[in-house]
Design an enzyme around this catalytic site. Structure first.
Site, PDB file in Angstrom:
ATOM      1  N   HIS A   9      -9.259  -8.793  -5.126  1.00  0.00           N
ATOM      2  CA  HIS A   9      -9.722  -8.673  -6.511  1.00  0.00           C
ATOM      3  C   HIS A   9     -11.229  -8.475  -6.634  1.00  0.00           C
ATOM      4  O   HIS A   9     -11.718  -8.194  -7.729  1.00  0.00           O
ATOM      5  CB  HIS A   9      -9.206  -9.845  -7.350  1.00  0.00           C
ATOM      6  CG  HIS A   9      -7.707  -9.780  -7.465  1.00  0.00           C
ATOM      7  ND1 HIS A   9      -7.059  -8.644  -7.909  1.00  0.00           N
ATOM      8  CD2 HIS A   9      -6.738 -10.659  -7.138  1.00  0.00           C
ATOM      9  CE1 HIS A   9      -5.745  -8.856  -7.865  1.00  0.00           C
ATOM     10  NE2 HIS A   9      -5.525 -10.063  -7.395  1.00  0.00           N
ATOM     11  N   HIS A  42      -4.832  -6.533   1.016  1.00  0.00           N
ATOM     12  CA  HIS A  42      -3.601  -5.765   0.834  1.00  0.00           C
ATOM     13  C   HIS A  42      -3.976  -4.296   0.650  1.00  0.00           C
ATOM     14  O   HIS A  42      -4.570  -3.937  -0.363  1.00  0.00           O
ATOM     15  CB  HIS A  42      -2.866  -6.300  -0.406  1.00  0.00           C
ATOM     16  CG  HIS A  42      -1.505  -5.708  -0.606  1.00  0.00           C
ATOM     17  ND1 HIS A  42      -0.619  -6.188  -1.544  1.00  0.00           N
ATOM     18  CD2 HIS A  42      -0.856  -4.679   0.011  1.00  0.00           C
ATOM     19  CE1 HIS A  42       0.501  -5.488  -1.497  1.00  0.00           C
ATOM     20  NE2 HIS A  42       0.377  -4.567  -0.567  1.00  0.00           N
ATOM     21  N   ARG A  44      -2.702  -1.317  -0.437  1.00  0.00           N
ATOM     22  CA  ARG A  44      -1.525  -0.834  -1.174  1.00  0.00           C
ATOM     23  C   ARG A  44      -1.395   0.679  -1.065  1.00  0.00           C
ATOM     24  O   ARG A  44      -2.393   1.388  -0.924  1.00  0.00           O
ATOM     25  CB  ARG A  44      -1.645  -1.210  -2.656  1.00  0.00           C
ATOM     26  CG  ARG A  44      -1.591  -2.694  -2.938  1.00  0.00           C
ATOM     27  CD  ARG A  44      -1.531  -2.928  -4.441  1.00  0.00           C
ATOM     28  NE  ARG A  44      -0.257  -2.502  -4.961  1.00  0.00           N
ATOM     29  CZ  ARG A  44       0.747  -3.327  -5.262  1.00  0.00           C
ATOM     30  NH1 ARG A  44       0.595  -4.626  -5.167  1.00  0.00           N
ATOM     31  NH2 ARG A  44       1.881  -2.852  -5.703  1.00  0.00           N
ATOM     32  N   ARG A  48      -4.922   0.714  -5.299  1.00  0.00           N
ATOM     33  CA  ARG A  48      -5.472   0.323  -6.603  1.00  0.00           C
ATOM     34  C   ARG A  48      -6.708  -0.575  -6.484  1.00  0.00           C
ATOM     35  O   ARG A  48      -7.470  -0.699  -7.419  1.00  0.00           O
ATOM     36  CB  ARG A  48      -4.408  -0.348  -7.470  1.00  0.00           C
ATOM     37  CG  ARG A  48      -3.958  -1.689  -6.972  1.00  0.00           C
ATOM     38  CD  ARG A  48      -3.078  -2.386  -7.983  1.00  0.00           C
ATOM     39  NE  ARG A  48      -1.767  -1.749  -8.097  1.00  0.00           N
ATOM     40  CZ  ARG A  48      -0.682  -2.395  -8.545  1.00  0.00           C
ATOM     41  NH1 ARG A  48      -0.775  -3.642  -8.931  1.00  0.00           N
ATOM     42  NH2 ARG A  48       0.482  -1.785  -8.626  1.00  0.00           N
ATOM     43  N   GLU A  69      -2.066  -7.133   4.565  1.00  0.00           N
ATOM     44  CA  GLU A  69      -0.740  -7.004   3.968  1.00  0.00           C
ATOM     45  C   GLU A  69      -0.469  -5.524   3.745  1.00  0.00           C
ATOM     46  O   GLU A  69      -1.354  -4.792   3.295  1.00  0.00           O
ATOM     47  CB  GLU A  69      -0.701  -7.706   2.613  1.00  0.00           C
ATOM     48  CG  GLU A  69      -0.955  -9.180   2.694  1.00  0.00           C
ATOM     49  CD  GLU A  69      -1.222  -9.765   1.317  1.00  0.00           C
ATOM     50  OE1 GLU A  69      -1.232  -9.034   0.317  1.00  0.00           O
ATOM     51  OE2 GLU A  69      -1.441 -10.969   1.261  1.00  0.00           O
ATOM     52  N   GLU A 147       5.899 -15.714   5.619  1.00  0.00           N
ATOM     53  CA  GLU A 147       5.114 -16.287   4.521  1.00  0.00           C
ATOM     54  C   GLU A 147       6.062 -16.441   3.343  1.00  0.00           C
ATOM     55  O   GLU A 147       6.671 -15.467   2.894  1.00  0.00           O
ATOM     56  CB  GLU A 147       3.942 -15.361   4.168  1.00  0.00           C
ATOM     57  CG  GLU A 147       3.093 -15.922   3.037  1.00  0.00           C
ATOM     58  CD  GLU A 147       1.787 -15.153   2.811  1.00  0.00           C
ATOM     59  OE1 GLU A 147       1.268 -14.535   3.769  1.00  0.00           O
ATOM     60  OE2 GLU A 147       1.299 -15.184   1.674  1.00  0.00           O
ATOM     61  N   HIS A 205       1.005 -16.808  -2.910  1.00  0.00           N
ATOM     62  CA  HIS A 205       1.208 -16.103  -4.182  1.00  0.00           C
ATOM     63  C   HIS A 205       1.162 -17.059  -5.364  1.00  0.00           C
ATOM     64  O   HIS A 205       1.996 -17.955  -5.482  1.00  0.00           O
ATOM     65  CB  HIS A 205       2.505 -15.288  -4.244  1.00  0.00           C
ATOM     66  CG  HIS A 205       2.315 -14.084  -5.120  1.00  0.00           C
ATOM     67  ND1 HIS A 205       2.364 -14.156  -6.486  1.00  0.00           N
ATOM     68  CD2 HIS A 205       1.979 -12.815  -4.815  1.00  0.00           C
ATOM     69  CE1 HIS A 205       2.085 -12.968  -6.984  1.00  0.00           C
ATOM     70  NE2 HIS A 205       1.845 -12.131  -5.990  1.00  0.00           N
TER      71      HIS A 205
HETATM   72  N1  PXP Z   1       0.231 -13.558   0.140  1.00  0.00           N
HETATM   73  C1  PXP Z   1       0.788 -12.335  -0.036  1.00  0.00           C
HETATM   74  C2  PXP Z   1       1.766 -11.868   0.980  1.00  0.00           C
HETATM   75  C3  PXP Z   1       0.431 -11.513  -1.137  1.00  0.00           C
HETATM   76  O1  PXP Z   1       1.007 -10.322  -1.295  1.00  0.00           O
HETATM   77  C4  PXP Z   1      -0.553 -11.989  -2.027  1.00  0.00           C
HETATM   78  C5  PXP Z   1      -1.012 -11.102  -3.157  1.00  0.00           C
HETATM   79  O2  PXP Z   1      -1.630  -9.968  -2.650  1.00  0.00           O
HETATM   80  C6  PXP Z   1      -1.119 -13.251  -1.796  1.00  0.00           C
HETATM   81  C7  PXP Z   1      -0.688 -14.030  -0.716  1.00  0.00           C
HETATM   82  C8  PXP Z   1      -2.187 -13.819  -2.680  1.00  0.00           C
HETATM   83  O3  PXP Z   1      -1.650 -14.038  -3.948  1.00  0.00           O
HETATM   84  P1  PXP Z   1      -2.600 -14.561  -5.106  1.00  0.00           P
HETATM   85  O4  PXP Z   1      -3.623 -13.488  -5.344  1.00  0.00           O
HETATM   86  O5  PXP Z   1      -1.666 -14.752  -6.261  1.00  0.00           O
HETATM   87  O6  PXP Z   1      -3.228 -15.842  -4.639  1.00  0.00           O
END
Ligand code: PXP
Length: 252
Positions: A9, A42, A44, A48, A69, A147, A205
């Site tokens: 982010h 991540h 993607r 994005r 990821e 995970e 998450h």
């Molecule tokens: N773990 C995985 C596998 C994810 O896809 C994400 C989101 O990209 C996260 C952890 C982190 O999630 P959050 O941003 O909600 O803490």
């Protein structure tokens, strides 16, 4: 308990203006100094937030363990393998989603991708829902770790403890408290089941400063990957403090 800080982010903020700051690369020194164990990104398919260059520069900095990821997209996996991060976590991707909405459904293709990643000397993790069936399939894939997806647990925690309402998350749940208790018990049971199979067990998450304590109590879970709540907190107190506050809650 290890902490992986997901810094996607920071790139979301950059992409809001399509310019070149804030740069996620700058964050790695702060994350390391704060005492976190790894960076999670991540990459993607729709790029994005994090892009190919971010991933390359961050891995090549060799400052801290990097967990990437990714979906099973062949071009992305080949690119990641060429960069040799510490680990790759396979996640499901859906172009329309706001964030990763559910766990992977494990298929033969995933098994092949896990093998390809492991053959190149990179650790693997599979992001799955807390479900015995998927855990068993993950074991058969020969992955190092799983995970567990804590998204629904986290949303229900917010619904029960804040002014967020059920419709915000399009959840049709008659008894949120009962559902929350069931889900937490299920995460607990699944963590034990997976550990007994010899898998390393991680979670992530939606985890935040309020709900993380419930997950920290589960001894079998050894790593948390947390992004949104830490970056959101950093807006008010700075990234280093935000990470230290989270570490104080999870280190045991
Ligand atoms: N773990 C995985 C596998 C994810 O896809 C994400 C989101 O990209 C996260 C952890 C982190 O999630 P959050 O941003 O909600 O803490």
């Amino acid at each position: 308990m290890r902490l992986g800080v997901n810094i996607d982010h920071i790139a979301t903020l950059r992409e809001a203006r399509k310019i070149n700051y804030p740069d996620p690369l700058e964050a790695i020194f702060i994350v390391k100094n704060a005492g976190a164990d790894q960076i999670t990104l991540h990459l993607r398919e729709d790029r994005r937030h994090i892009n190919d260059d971010d991933v390359r520069k961050i891995i090549e900095s060799h400052q801290i363990k990097i967990n990437i990821e990714s979906s099973t997209n062949k071009q992305i996996i080949d690119y990641l393998i060429s960069l040799k991060p510490h680990s790759i976590t396979l996640v499901p991707e859906n172009r329309m989603e706001v964030t990763t909405e559910g766990g992977l459904k494990i298929t033969d293709n995933i098994k092949e991708v896990v093998k390809k990643i492991k053959d190149s000397g990179i650790k693997t993790s599979l992001f799955i829902d807390a479900c015995d069936d998927e855990i068993q399939k993950a074991k058969e894939c020969n992955t190092d770790a799983i995970e567990l997806h804590t998204g629904l647990f986290s949303n229900l925690y917010l619904i029960l403890n804040t002014n967020l309402n059920l419709t915000c998350n399009k959840l049709d749940i008659k008894n949120p408290l009962q559902k929350y208790q069931e889900i937490l018990k299920n995460i607990n049971d699944c963590a034990k089941f997976a550990k007994n199979l010899g898998l390393e067990v991680y979670a992530g998450h939606g985890l935040n400063y309020q709900n993380v304590g419930e997950i920290v109590k589960i001894d079998e879970i050894t790593e948390l990957n947390i992004g949104h709540s830490i970056i959101a907190r950093a807006v008010f107190c700075g990234l280093e403090n935000a990470i230290k506050e989270m570490l104080a809650l999870i280190k045991k």
